[in-house]
Design an enzyme around this catalytic site. Structure first.
Site, mmCIF file in Angstrom:
data_model
loop_
_atom_site.group_PDB
_atom_site.id
_atom_site.type_symbol
_atom_site.label_atom_id
_atom_site.label_comp_id
_atom_site.label_asym_id
_atom_site.label_seq_id
_atom_site.Cartn_x
_atom_site.Cartn_y
_atom_site.Cartn_z
ATOM 1 N N ASP A 59 0.812 -1.216 0.000
ATOM 2 C CA ASP A 59 0.000 0.000 0.000
ATOM 3 C C ASP A 59 0.847 1.268 0.000
ATOM 4 O O ASP A 59 2.070 1.221 0.214
ATOM 5 C CB ASP A 59 -0.962 -0.009 1.202
ATOM 6 C CG ASP A 59 -0.313 -0.486 2.502
ATOM 7 O OD1 ASP A 59 0.933 -0.503 2.583
ATOM 8 O OD2 ASP A 59 -1.036 -0.847 3.433
ATOM 9 N N ASN A 87 -7.569 -3.017 14.304
ATOM 10 C CA ASN A 87 -8.958 -3.331 13.931
ATOM 11 C C ASN A 87 -9.022 -4.515 12.963
ATOM 12 O O ASN A 87 -10.046 -4.768 12.357
ATOM 13 C CB ASN A 87 -9.640 -2.094 13.325
ATOM 14 C CG ASN A 87 -8.928 -1.611 12.064
ATOM 15 O OD1 ASN A 87 -7.974 -2.232 11.601
ATOM 16 N ND2 ASN A 87 -9.388 -0.504 11.517
ATOM 17 N N HIS A 112 -7.181 -4.847 10.190
ATOM 18 C CA HIS A 112 -6.896 -4.584 8.778
ATOM 19 C C HIS A 112 -5.595 -5.252 8.341
ATOM 20 O O HIS A 112 -4.682 -5.456 9.131
ATOM 21 C CB HIS A 112 -6.917 -3.072 8.457
ATOM 22 C CG HIS A 112 -5.767 -2.272 8.970
ATOM 23 N ND1 HIS A 112 -5.918 -1.034 9.537
ATOM 24 C CD2 HIS A 112 -4.426 -2.503 8.970
ATOM 25 C CE1 HIS A 112 -4.731 -0.562 9.863
ATOM 26 N NE2 HIS A 112 -3.807 -1.431 9.533
ATOM 27 N N GLU A 122 -9.660 -1.975 5.477
ATOM 28 C CA GLU A 122 -10.286 -1.710 6.766
ATOM 29 C C GLU A 122 -11.536 -2.590 6.915
ATOM 30 O O GLU A 122 -12.053 -3.106 5.922
ATOM 31 C CB GLU A 122 -10.702 -0.232 6.822
ATOM 32 C CG GLU A 122 -9.550 0.750 6.635
ATOM 33 C CD GLU A 122 -8.716 0.944 7.898
ATOM 34 O OE1 GLU A 122 -8.728 0.070 8.786
ATOM 35 O OE2 GLU A 122 -8.039 1.983 7.981
HETATM 36 C C1 F6R Z 1 1.561 -1.506 6.180
HETATM 37 C C2 F6R Z 1 0.224 -2.071 6.278
HETATM 38 C C3 F6R Z 1 -0.552 -2.107 7.537
HETATM 39 C C4 F6R Z 1 0.263 -2.436 8.789
HETATM 40 C C5 F6R Z 1 -0.620 -2.419 10.042
HETATM 41 C C6 F6R Z 1 0.174 -2.677 11.302
HETATM 42 O O1 F6R Z 1 2.043 -1.617 4.864
HETATM 43 O O2 F6R Z 1 -0.253 -2.490 5.279
HETATM 44 O O3 F6R Z 1 -1.598 -3.047 7.397
HETATM 45 O O4 F6R Z 1 0.855 -3.694 8.626
HETATM 46 O O5 F6R Z 1 -1.248 -1.177 10.141
HETATM 47 O O6 F6R Z 1 1.048 -1.597 11.503
HETATM 48 P P1 F6R Z 1 2.169 -1.623 12.627
HETATM 49 O O7 F6R Z 1 3.141 -2.665 12.215
HETATM 50 O O8 F6R Z 1 2.767 -0.249 12.591
HETATM 51 O O9 F6R Z 1 1.471 -1.947 13.908
#
Ligand code: F6R
Length: 241
Positions: A67, A136, A138, A143
């Site tokens: 992303d 959450n 994701h 989301e």
């Molecule tokens: C990042 C991504 C997100 C993160 C998720 C967890 O490319 O796609 O899904 O993997 O938000 O983020 P952290 O590792 O910062 O807790």
């Protein structure tokens, strides 16, 4: 689904890096699906260390990232391209022309996402897709929703994700409100998936994702249906399993 519980963040990072290394060693021209965020930082640092020791060769590896924030260009230090450059790409012998991150600067969301989906498809999908997990549930920026999106698309980030990501920005107003992300389908088409999570604050999402019902309101729960998933957790993230 294989679940590996490790002692702490460093141990999780080393085990995850081992799995990625094995992928590169067994298929030097593999396609790695990559993630950003705090969780994989230690994994990338370990891969860089092994590369510097001469144990890993990225020269034939291709990458597709999950992303990118809409509106941020490569030079923005909060863009995911910048993150990848600084945490991995610039430290190893990867051919930058084979690294791919959705183009956050393309103002046309439909075109940007269609083009990215085509890029992923042209590689035949990821051999191994690394994923972090949102509080959450994701994955990528998929989301909680009423359906599982199939392809790369533009998303409005939820309040909780904007708050969680605000720690990387000067003020919350600077956090972009939209992102381009691989769809759940794009992720599920990867041949293998490696999900990593660390810390007690992820324990509930881990439990719901791995042991709860499969539903789009908990996007990561779809991974229960993938034939080849390895989950590497630290003890805190695994504490509710
Ligand atoms: C990042 C991504 C997100 C993160 C998720 C967890 O490319 O796609 O899904 O993997 O938000 O983020 P952290 O590792 O910062 O807790």
């Amino acid at each position: 689904m294989k679940i590996i519980v490790t002692k702490d963040y460093n141990d999780m990072s080393r085990k995850a890096a081992n799995i990625i290394s094995a992928q590169i060693i067994t298929k030097p021209n593999c396609v790695l699906g990559l993630a950003t965020g705090s969780t994989p930082v230690g994994t990338y640092a370990q891969l860089v260390e092994w590369y510097k020791k001469g144990d890993l060769d990225f020269s034939q590896v291709s990458t597709v990232n999950l992303d990118e924030y809409r509106g941020l260009d490569h030079s923005n230090d909060q863009s995911y391209y910048y993150f990848m450059m600084n945490n991995l790409f610039k430290h190893v012998n990867i051919d930058l022309s084979r690294t791919n991150v959705p183009d956050g600067t393309n103002p046309d969301p439909v075109k940007a996402c269609e083009e990215y989906e085509e890029i992923v498809k042209s590689y035949g999908g990821a051999d191994l897709q690394l994923l972090g997990l949102g509080h959450n549930g994701h994955i990528g920026f998929n989301e909680p929703a009423d359906e599982f999106p199939n392809f790369t698309h533009c998303v409005d980030l939820t309040e909780s994700t904007i708050k969680a990501n605000a720690r990387f920005f000067e003020k919350i107003e600077d956090v972009p409100t939209q992102a381009y992300t691989m769809g759940i389908g794009t992720i599920m088409r990867a041949k293998r998936i490696l999900l990593i999570a660390s810390g007690a604050d992820k324990a509930e999402a881990v439990k719901k994702a791995l042991q709860g019902p499969v539903m789009p309101q908990m996007p990561a729960s779809i991974l229960q249906l993938h034939p080849d998933v390895t989950v590497v957790l630290d003890e805190a993230a695994a504490s509710l399993l």
